[in-house]
Design an enzyme around this catalytic site. Structure first.
Site, PDB file in Angstrom:
ATOM      1  N   HIS A   1      -3.560  -5.190   0.323  1.00 51.55           N
ATOM      2  CA  HIS A   1      -2.978  -5.721   1.563  1.00 51.55           C
ATOM      3  C   HIS A   1      -3.031  -7.252   1.570  1.00 51.55           C
ATOM      4  O   HIS A   1      -3.984  -7.826   2.089  1.00 51.55           O
ATOM      5  CB  HIS A   1      -3.761  -5.197   2.778  1.00 51.55           C
TER       6      HIS A   1
ATOM      7  N   GLU B   1      -1.473  -9.227   3.381  1.00 46.59           N
ATOM      8  CA  GLU B   1      -1.328  -9.770   4.735  1.00 46.59           C
ATOM      9  C   GLU B   1      -2.660 -10.195   5.363  1.00 46.59           C
ATOM     10  O   GLU B   1      -2.690 -11.106   6.178  1.00 46.59           O
ATOM     11  CB  GLU B   1      -0.602  -8.770   5.648  1.00 46.59           C
TER      12      GLU B   1
ATOM     13  N   CYS C   1       0.842  -1.205   0.000  1.00 53.35           N
ATOM     14  CA  CYS C   1       0.000   0.000   0.000  1.00 53.35           C
ATOM     15  C   CYS C   1       0.875   1.252   0.000  1.00 53.35           C
ATOM     16  O   CYS C   1       1.475   1.554  -1.018  1.00 53.35           O
ATOM     17  CB  CYS C   1      -0.997  -0.044   1.136  1.00 53.35           C
TER      18      CYS C   1
HETATM   19  N1  GLN Z   1      -2.145   6.631   2.694  1.00 50.64           N
HETATM   20  C1  GLN Z   1      -2.215   5.863   1.502  1.00 50.64           C
HETATM   21  C2  GLN Z   1      -3.580   5.973   0.836  1.00 50.64           C
HETATM   22  O1  GLN Z   1      -4.545   6.337   1.478  1.00 50.64           O
HETATM   23  C3  GLN Z   1      -1.872   4.402   1.748  1.00 50.64           C
HETATM   24  C4  GLN Z   1      -2.815   3.709   2.664  1.00 50.64           C
HETATM   25  C5  GLN Z   1      -2.272   2.411   3.234  1.00 50.64           C
HETATM   26  O2  GLN Z   1      -1.070   2.199   3.266  1.00 50.64           O
HETATM   27  N2  GLN Z   1      -3.170   1.556   3.748  1.00 50.64           N
HETATM   28  O3  GLN Z   1      -3.717   5.692  -0.316  1.00 50.64           O
END
Ligand code: GLN
Length: 544
Positions: free
Chosen positions: A510, A512, A384
């Site tokens: 994600h 994970e 992310c």
């Molecule tokens: N802050 C970034 C976004 O909102 C990444 C979010 C994250 O790492 N879950 O796109």
């Protein structure tokens, strides 16, 4: 199982952090291993509508379900143990309960009645508890009541539990988890706090059926009988829960203590199949008897609080077991990383994972870590924000866009290589409004991701507002960073890879959240495998 769904409540006493989530997940695992269908839900007594807006320092990681709910991290344990997805229905907070009741009141559903904690709030809690049971697919619904018995905020939950126990009789059971403190001076475990905690529960009208006692040392002879006598429970229903080497030992320890058998018999189920834990034991063997070692760096800004990266840590452990290797994680504080110290800080690591996150803090350290991984050909997994930082790093150091950034960090950058998603631009509310939950992704032929997943179409869970800016797709491609995974509907970039690198993968999603004991995630398996194969960059061993 034929007959009605059984409801098992798990409460906690004496102190918080005794591990109700792990005990609940372990019991569920044992019941599942006997062929029963089980789900676990968590009731959280705080007023936030969900933990999505909570700072990880407050409550650890926010776990995201397939259907896009931002939930308590205990749901991660439930999924990792059971390998069954949870959903919105598996987590509720006081904030959500009140929100529902107040909306009903505004719609006039209470027909002019005075709306009160009892019965309206407790009815809403009971409806929520039973919603999973009504699906007709679960033999057991385990409900973990957050907080500690005696807290003001958990009172309505205990009251709802009392009412349900009264109404359902033999179909309900309460497990109370307590602590037996150890007095070093006398070398004794003490039972008094447990007695008091049970008294507290009794004063709220709930007699626990089973007591699980957390202890650092083995319980002394006669202690179970003593607790049983003071607390009106059977001696066999006093279960010892010793501190475990790993959370994955707990189901086997609970099996030895016959927790599942006691629970089944108390619920009137006297014949049941043996538990088949072959797969679980096999995982534990691979986990505990590794054939090699590997050092991975986890770069993030919450490293002093390991719970903030719970699912990532567990997914790495699963992948370690899958590769039969002992995985050492070096927690690297992104705020403390800079161009000068990065080589020293990351020396000796054979894999670098850059964590998700929000906001500016620590971002430059993440970019430096990625530069190091890219230039030294160290296997890299960016998740992310970690993927977004990889795009920023490539923009700045390969494409020469000196101020390349995400508009989250710098709204005025001349190279907004990461920008807010179109549909996010009109959203003002912070809670539950990101791109959340599972979305499909198409992986390009011949990519590393394709060989890792072994297929073209995947889905993964998301939690973000910003995305790769597609205006830069061609420039990146020409310079050697390819978008190898694309969301087929929105054309959002989901995966990036580097052409000239042995293993460099950034994912907007994600992975994970999907890794379980039964099915470690392929991306993590591949990452750890690549780390195992990697030649560690010169500068000696990793610092401990
Ligand atoms: N802050 C970034 C976004 O909102 C990444 C979010 C994250 O790492 N879950 O796109």
């Amino acid at each position: 199982m034929t007959g009605s769904t059984k409801y098992i409540f798990v409460t906690g006493g004496v102190t918080s952090s005794l591990g109700k989530g792990i005990i609940s997940a372990s019991l569920a695992k044992l019941l599942q291993a006997r062929g029963f269908t089980v789900t676990i839900q968590k009731l959280d007594p705080y007023i936030n509508v969900d933990p999505g807006t909570l700072n990880p320092y407050e409550h650890g990681e926010c776990f995201v379900t397939e259907d896009g709910a931002e939930t308590d991290l205990d749901l991660g344990h439930y999924e990792r143990f059971l390998d069954v997805p949870t959903s919105k229905a598996n987590n509720v907070t006081t904030g959500r309960i009140y929100q529902n009741v107040i909306s009903k009141e505004r719609r006039g559903e209470y027909l002019g009645k005075t709306v009160q904690v009892i019965p309206h709030i407790t009815d809403e809690i009971k409806a929520h508890i039973q919603a999973l049971g009504r699906k007709g697919i679960y033999d057991f619904v385990i409900t973990e009541v957050g907080g500690t018995v005696g807290d003001i905020e958990s009172l309505p939950y205990v009251e709802a539990m009392r009412q349900l126990k009264w109404a359902k009789g033999k179909d309900c059971l309460t497990i109370h988890l307590t602590l037996l403190p150890y007095l070093g001076t006398t070398g004794e475990l003490k039972t008094k706090p447990t007695q008091h905690s049970v008294k507290e529960l009794l004063s709220l009208g709930v007699q626990p059926d089973v007591l699980v006692c957390r202890t650092e040392h083995p319980m002394q002879k006669g202690m179970k009988e003593k607790i049983a006598l003071f607390c009106n429970v059977d001696p066999v229903a006093v279960i010892e829960s010793r501190d475990a080497e790993t959370i994955y030992d707990v189901p086997l320890m609970m099996q030895e203590e016959k927790l599942d058998e006691v629970v089944l018999r108390k619920l009137g189920i006297n014949s049941f199949p043996d538990a088949d834990l072959t797969h679980w034991k096999d995982f534990l063997r691979r986990y505990k008897e590794p054939k090699s070692e590997v050092h991975i760096g986890l770069v993030g800004k919450y490293v002093e609080l390991k719970d903030a990266y719970k699912s990532i840590k567990e997914a790495l452990e699963h992948a370690g077991a899958a590769n039969e290797t002992r995985l050492h994680i070096k927690w690297v504080h992104s705020e403390k990383l800079n161009a000068k110290n990065v080589a020293k800080q990351l020396a000796g690591l054979s894999g670098i994972l850059v964590a998700p996150g929000f906001g500016n803090r620590g971002i430059e350290g993440k970019v430096e870590a990625i530069r190091y991984a890219r230039e030294n050909k160290v296997p890299f997994l960016g998740i992310c924000l970690g993927m977004q930082c990889a795009v920023i790093e490539f923009g700045r150091n390969v494409l020469g866009y000196a101020d390349a950034n995400s508009t989250e960090m710098n709204a005025d950058t001349t190279h907004p290589v990461i920008a807010m998603m179109e549909e996010q631009k009109t959203i003002a509310d912070k809670g539950g409004t990101m791109r959340l939950g599972a979305y499909p992704c198409k992986i390009s032929e011949g990519s590393l991701a394709r060989s890792i997943y072994g297929r073209k179409d995947i889905t993964e869970r998301h939690r973000h507002r910003y995305e790769f800016n597609n205006a830069y797709l061609d420039a990146y491609k020409q310079a050697g960073m390819n978008a190898t995974g694309i969301n087929p509907q929105g054309k959002l970039v989901e995966i990036v890879e580097l052409k000239e690198h042995p293993w460099f993968v950034g994912v907007q999603f994600h992975p994970e959240y999907r890794s379980t004991v039964a099915r470690p995630h392929p991306l993590f398996i591949g990452f750890v495998q690549a780390a195992l194969n990697a030649a560690v960059p010169k500068v000696a061993k990793a610092e401990a």
